[in-house]
Scaffold this active site. Structure first.
Site, PDB file in Angstrom:
ATOM      1  N   ASN A   9      -4.676 -10.976  -0.277  1.00 47.77           N
ATOM      2  CA  ASN A   9      -3.467 -11.400   0.451  1.00 47.77           C
ATOM      3  C   ASN A   9      -4.227 -12.156   1.678  1.00 47.77           C
ATOM      4  O   ASN A   9      -4.228 -11.500   2.613  1.00 47.77           O
ATOM      5  CB  ASN A   9      -2.852 -10.276   0.637  1.00 47.77           C
ATOM      6  CG  ASN A   9      -1.397 -10.743   1.268  1.00 47.77           C
ATOM      7  OD1 ASN A   9      -1.254 -12.014   1.770  1.00 47.77           O
ATOM      8  ND2 ASN A   9      -0.472  -9.925   1.911  1.00 47.77           N
ATOM      9  N   LYS A  11      -2.365 -13.739   3.770  1.00 49.62           N
ATOM     10  CA  LYS A  11      -1.364 -13.802   4.757  1.00 49.62           C
ATOM     11  C   LYS A  11      -1.341 -15.319   5.365  1.00 49.62           C
ATOM     12  O   LYS A  11      -1.700 -16.274   4.660  1.00 49.62           O
ATOM     13  CB  LYS A  11      -1.612 -12.758   5.816  1.00 49.62           C
ATOM     14  CG  LYS A  11      -1.646 -11.134   5.200  1.00 49.62           C
ATOM     15  CD  LYS A  11      -1.558 -10.392   6.126  1.00 49.62           C
ATOM     16  CE  LYS A  11      -1.793  -8.776   5.061  1.00 49.62           C
ATOM     17  NZ  LYS A  11      -1.553  -7.751   6.026  1.00 49.62           N
ATOM     18  N   HIS A  93       6.340  -7.510   0.150  1.00 48.51           N
ATOM     19  CA  HIS A  93       5.382  -7.006   1.232  1.00 48.51           C
ATOM     20  C   HIS A  93       6.138  -6.541   2.310  1.00 48.51           C
ATOM     21  O   HIS A  93       7.144  -6.899   2.745  1.00 48.51           O
ATOM     22  CB  HIS A  93       4.394  -7.959   1.500  1.00 48.51           C
ATOM     23  CG  HIS A  93       3.314  -7.614   2.492  1.00 48.51           C
ATOM     24  ND1 HIS A  93       3.351  -7.529   3.622  1.00 48.51           N
ATOM     25  CD2 HIS A  93       2.004  -7.355   1.838  1.00 48.51           C
ATOM     26  CE1 HIS A  93       1.898  -7.095   4.065  1.00 48.51           C
ATOM     27  NE2 HIS A  93       1.193  -7.002   2.972  1.00 48.51           N
ATOM     28  N   GLU A 165       1.522   0.066  -0.187  1.00 46.69           N
ATOM     29  CA  GLU A 165       0.850  -0.059   1.049  1.00 46.69           C
ATOM     30  C   GLU A 165       1.580   0.664   2.322  1.00 46.69           C
ATOM     31  O   GLU A 165       2.648   0.188   2.673  1.00 46.69           O
ATOM     32  CB  GLU A 165       0.921  -1.370   1.191  1.00 46.69           C
ATOM     33  CG  GLU A 165       0.298  -2.499   0.334  1.00 46.69           C
ATOM     34  CD  GLU A 165      -0.341  -3.763   0.819  1.00 46.69           C
ATOM     35  OE1 GLU A 165      -1.397  -4.055   0.927  1.00 46.69           O
ATOM     36  OE2 GLU A 165       0.813  -4.371   1.235  1.00 46.69           O
ATOM     37  N   GLY A 171      -3.686  -3.346   8.377  1.00 43.40           N
ATOM     38  CA  GLY A 171      -4.000  -4.197   9.629  1.00 43.40           C
ATOM     39  C   GLY A 171      -4.238  -3.338  10.781  1.00 43.40           C
ATOM     40  O   GLY A 171      -4.859  -3.709  11.850  1.00 43.40           O
ATOM     41  N   SER A 210      -5.870  -1.517   5.002  1.00 41.58           N
ATOM     42  CA  SER A 210      -7.351  -1.471   5.697  1.00 41.58           C
ATOM     43  C   SER A 210      -8.480  -1.002   4.766  1.00 41.58           C
ATOM     44  O   SER A 210      -9.213  -0.337   4.751  1.00 41.58           O
ATOM     45  CB  SER A 210      -7.366  -0.581   6.700  1.00 41.58           C
ATOM     46  OG  SER A 210      -6.374  -0.742   7.704  1.00 41.58           O
TER      47      SER A 210
HETATM   48  P1  13P Z   1      -5.072  -4.969   5.691  1.00 41.84           P
HETATM   49  O1  13P Z   1      -6.203  -5.004   4.628  1.00 41.84           O
HETATM   50  O2  13P Z   1      -5.339  -6.160   6.535  1.00 41.84           O
HETATM   51  O3  13P Z   1      -4.838  -3.859   6.267  1.00 41.84           O
HETATM   52  O4  13P Z   1      -3.844  -5.399   4.924  1.00 41.84           O
HETATM   53  C1  13P Z   1      -3.157  -5.063   3.723  1.00 41.84           C
HETATM   54  C2  13P Z   1      -2.243  -5.899   3.516  1.00 41.84           C
HETATM   55  O5  13P Z   1      -0.966  -6.028   3.811  1.00 41.84           O
HETATM   56  C3  13P Z   1      -2.372  -6.679   1.930  1.00 41.84           C
HETATM   57  O6  13P Z   1      -1.355  -6.980   1.601  1.00 41.84           O
END
Ligand code: 13P
Length: 247
Positions: A9, A11, A93, A165, A171, A210
């Site tokens: 992802n 983002k 999400h 998640e 993050g 993470s």
């Molecule tokens: P991180 O891997 O940066 O923690 O993000 C996870 C996420 O939101 C994937 O959709």
């Protein structure tokens, strides 16, 4: 047997040049035995269709409208995604839920719209830190799951992937431990079994939050964790490749 699925992802990251470099680097590292998907920002999806054409990596989007077509300025429909060659779409999400007002009901409608055009939704569920600390985790994730199930039924859900998640792990560098993630994944499977024991066995449930090359193998070793939804570490092709190959 559930084949491992690892989803990047990206983002709101990327550029024409960075995307091209990523695909070249990933391809040069060789094949992996998991199913790999990259979910790019909408504006780059057409570029990614072309870049991924002769690779084993599938393409996904990060969101889609619950509406079919019409006067919805700024929205992108599921049919448009499918039209250009997207196969997957992330829905619900936590960033869409917390920052852009996606309710359980809207996520359910988006899932229905995506299924109607043959996309494979990756439906995200997860609790906040406050919800975890007040022992609401399973109540929250089951509520999020059941909202989608009520809209699309067992048959619809059988074309989806679930992603757990935990919001506090996204993050933050603070991944759930494999044991904590496994507990929630197993509970989701138990909830699914109430509706369909078969679906509970076949549904792929990804963990996100993470995930890095260093912790992927221990997470993926858990019996109910079927892969990952990767944010920050998916921005580097080498790291994403290492996660796809983690054993
Ligand atoms: P991180 O891997 O940066 O923690 O993000 C996870 C996420 O939101 C994937 O959709």
């Amino acid at each position: 047997m559930r084949n491992r699925l690892v989803v990047a992802n990206w983002k709101m990251n990327g550029s024409l040049q960075a995307n091209e470099d990523w695909v070249k680097t990933f391809a040069a590292l060789g094949g992996t035995d998991c199913d790999a998907v990259v979910c790019a920002p909408h504006v780059y999806l057409m570029q990614m269709v072309l870049l991924l054409e002769d690779t084993a990596v599938a393409l996904g989007a990060q969101d889609a409208s619950e509406f079919e077509a019409g006067a919805y300025t700024g929205e992108v429909s599921a049919r448009m995604l499918s039209d250009i060659g997207c196969r997957y779409v992330i829905l619900g999400h936590s960033e869409r839920r917390s920052l852009f007002g996606d309710t359980d009901e809207r996520v359910a409608k988006k899932t229905k719209a995506a299924l109607a055009v043959g996309l494979k939704p990756i439906v995200c569920v997860g609790e906040t830190l406050q919800e975890r600390e007040s022992s609401q985790t399973l109540r929250v994730v089951n509520r999020q799951l059941n909202a989608v199930l009520a809209e699309v039924g067992v048959e619809g859900l059988s074309h989806c992937t679930l992603a757990y998640e935990p919001v506090w792990a996204i993050g933050t560098g603070r991944s759930a431990t494999p044991e904590i993630a496994q507990q929630v994944h197993a509970a989701l499977r138990t909830e699914l079994a109430l509706h369909s024991p078969e679906l509970a066995q076949t549904m792929r449930i990804l963990y996100g939050g993470s995930v890095k090359p260093g912790n992927a193998a221990s997470l993926f070793a858990m019996p109910d964790i079927d892969g990952g939804l990767i944010g920050g570490a998916a921005l580097k092709a080498e790291d994403f490749h290492a996660i796809c190959s983690a054993h």
